[in-house]
Design a protein around this motif. Sequence first.
Motif, PDB file in Angstrom:
ATOM      1  N   GLU A   1      -3.496   4.347  -0.123  1.00  0.00           N
ATOM      2  CA  GLU A   1      -3.232   3.138   0.645  1.00  0.00           C
ATOM      3  C   GLU A   1      -3.651   1.885  -0.119  1.00  0.00           C
ATOM      4  N   LEU A   2      -4.642   2.019  -0.998  1.00  0.00           N
ATOM      5  CA  LEU A   2      -4.979   0.895  -1.876  1.00  0.00           C
ATOM      6  C   LEU A   2      -3.804   0.603  -2.800  1.00  0.00           C
ATOM      7  N   LEU A   3      -3.197   1.648  -3.370  1.00  0.00           N
ATOM      8  CA  LEU A   3      -2.033   1.456  -4.233  1.00  0.00           C
ATOM      9  C   LEU A   3      -0.885   0.830  -3.437  1.00  0.00           C
ATOM     10  N   THR A   4      -0.678   1.302  -2.220  1.00  0.00           N
ATOM     11  CA  THR A   4       0.360   0.711  -1.365  1.00  0.00           C
ATOM     12  C   THR A   4       0.102  -0.765  -1.138  1.00  0.00           C
ATOM     13  N   ALA A   5      -1.151  -1.123  -0.872  1.00  0.00           N
ATOM     14  CA  ALA A   5      -1.506  -2.523  -0.645  1.00  0.00           C
ATOM     15  C   ALA A   5      -1.208  -3.372  -1.873  1.00  0.00           C
ATOM     16  N   PHE A   6      -1.541  -2.853  -3.054  1.00  0.00           N
ATOM     17  CA  PHE A   6      -1.236  -3.586  -4.283  1.00  0.00           C
ATOM     18  C   PHE A   6       0.273  -3.754  -4.461  1.00  0.00           C
ATOM     19  N   GLU A   7       0.984  -2.689  -4.209  1.00  0.00           N
ATOM     20  CA  GLU A   7       2.443  -2.754  -4.370  1.00  0.00           C
ATOM     21  C   GLU A   7       3.079  -3.713  -3.371  1.00  0.00           C
ATOM     22  N   GLN A   8       2.413  -3.930  -2.249  1.00  0.00           N
ATOM     23  CA  GLN A   8       2.905  -4.873  -1.245  1.00  0.00           C
ATOM     24  C   GLN A   8       2.454  -6.306  -1.534  1.00  0.00           C
ATOM     25  N   GLY A   9       1.642  -6.475  -2.612  1.00  0.00           N
ATOM     26  CA  GLY A   9       1.280  -7.817  -3.039  1.00  0.00           C
ATOM     27  C   GLY A   9      -0.084  -8.305  -2.613  1.00  0.00           C
ATOM     28  N   ILE A  10      -0.949  -7.423  -2.139  1.00  0.00           N
ATOM     29  CA  ILE A  10      -2.281  -7.859  -1.724  1.00  0.00           C
ATOM     30  C   ILE A  10      -3.030  -8.443  -2.912  1.00  0.00           C
ATOM     31  N   ASP A  11      -3.820  -9.481  -2.652  1.00  0.00           N
ATOM     32  CA  ASP A  11      -4.550 -10.192  -3.703  1.00  0.00           C
ATOM     33  C   ASP A  11      -6.026  -9.808  -3.635  1.00  0.00           C
ATOM     34  N   LEU A  12      -6.363  -8.678  -4.253  1.00  0.00           N
ATOM     35  CA  LEU A  12      -7.741  -8.196  -4.304  1.00  0.00           C
ATOM     36  C   LEU A  12      -8.140  -7.948  -5.750  1.00  0.00           C
ATOM     37  N   ARG A  13      -9.449  -8.006  -5.998  1.00  0.00           N
ATOM     38  CA  ARG A  13      -9.994  -7.731  -7.325  1.00  0.00           C
ATOM     39  C   ARG A  13     -10.882  -6.500  -7.188  1.00  0.00           C
ATOM     40  N   VAL A  14     -10.387  -5.373  -7.660  1.00  0.00           N
ATOM     41  CA  VAL A  14     -11.008  -4.087  -7.352  1.00  0.00           C
ATOM     42  C   VAL A  14     -11.599  -3.447  -8.604  1.00  0.00           C
ATOM     43  N   VAL A  15     -12.805  -2.908  -8.428  1.00  0.00           N
ATOM     44  CA  VAL A  15     -13.500  -2.168  -9.480  1.00  0.00           C
ATOM     45  C   VAL A  15     -13.767  -0.767  -8.940  1.00  0.00           C
ATOM     46  N   LEU A  16     -13.281   0.255  -9.641  1.00  0.00           N
ATOM     47  CA  LEU A  16     -13.492   1.635  -9.212  1.00  0.00           C
ATOM     48  C   LEU A  16     -14.164   2.447 -10.305  1.00  0.00           C
TER      49      LEU A  16
END
Length: 381
Positions: free
Chosen positions: A220-235
């Motif tokens: 769902e994180l990947l889905t959010a990115f593909e939908q254009g969410i503007d987050l800065r994520v460190v995993l």
Amino acid sequence: MSQTLHFFIEDSLLYAEEFFSGLGKITRFKGREVTADEIKDADFLLTRSTTKVNENLLNKCTKLQFVGTATAGYNHIDADYLASVNIPWLPASGCNADAVCDYVLSSAFNLANKYGFELKEKKIGIVGVGQIGSRLVKRFGALGCEVVEYDPVRAESDPSYTSSEFEQILECDLITCHVPYVKTGKHATHHLFNLDTLNKLKPRTILINACRGEVVNNKELLTAFEQGIDLRVVLDVFENEPQIELGLLPYLEFGTPHIAGHSLEGKARGTEILYKLICERLNLPVEIKLEDLLPSMALDHMVVTDNYKLSQRQYRALINLVYDIRNDDIDFRMGLAQNSESFDRLRKEYSIRRELTSLNLTCDQSLFKTFTDLGFKTKLK
């Protein structure tokens, strides 16, 4: 002691000979290959996470007094079985907490530099305020940040502690996760961050996960990115390791192969914690200190000018001098580009780094508390 005690110790425990040779006989073993016959004479069994401690391994032990794991996590320990046969056991709680804190600080300072903001102006949300989270409260507090703590489990067991609501965490500028994996129940952490919660975050929120991969729903994180969410994520941790969701990599600010806690001090501190626990059980004095065994860094001492006011960029330079997450991110991406199934190898072959505690800073009173709270070993002029 009337008879010689026999310590069976996994081959990955650092400084085991230095700590335990004076207490008895040591036999080393390989965690992934050890058999019940091999350890049947053990009085003490000391492991890391590659040894699966269960009935199959211990069913021939007739005099085992104690099992210890030199790790903070203990998913590899069958606690129910050990309880059923009255064998006490303990983890090395908090052994790598400072290393994980260094990882989070390096992430935060490098992102602040990349995007041009002051950390002290940001609201920090800490999810899980145990060994790691409580240290991060102090470290971000030293920078002047407003810190929001979320730990409802701790609040239920500690009347003196008050937890914020999870909705308050979602309003923070930087969120860092340090909880155990709990699949179900009142305080489940499974997919704590999913498409719904991710979409509630402010644009440009920084989200760091250095605890358990399942806390963030990777698909769902990947889905959010593909939908254009503007987050800065460190995993540092991923779902389904080592078969991780490679599609996330282009969107991540930093990615690493589950190594946030892999410092020399963290690994060696696990051995030291077990040594102290066993000395206590045997009613023996603690005679060996880890600080006497660790090697010095190439640059292990700096003197800061009196009354000097450090900028954020200078704090970042000091932290990166010891640990710079950008290097690990580059190695991670290059390794996966060469072989998409190399996650385990990259983790296993990771070059153990040092902690901020390995850098000695001499300063005046004006900087002493800040440096100490950030995690450096500090001395007054």
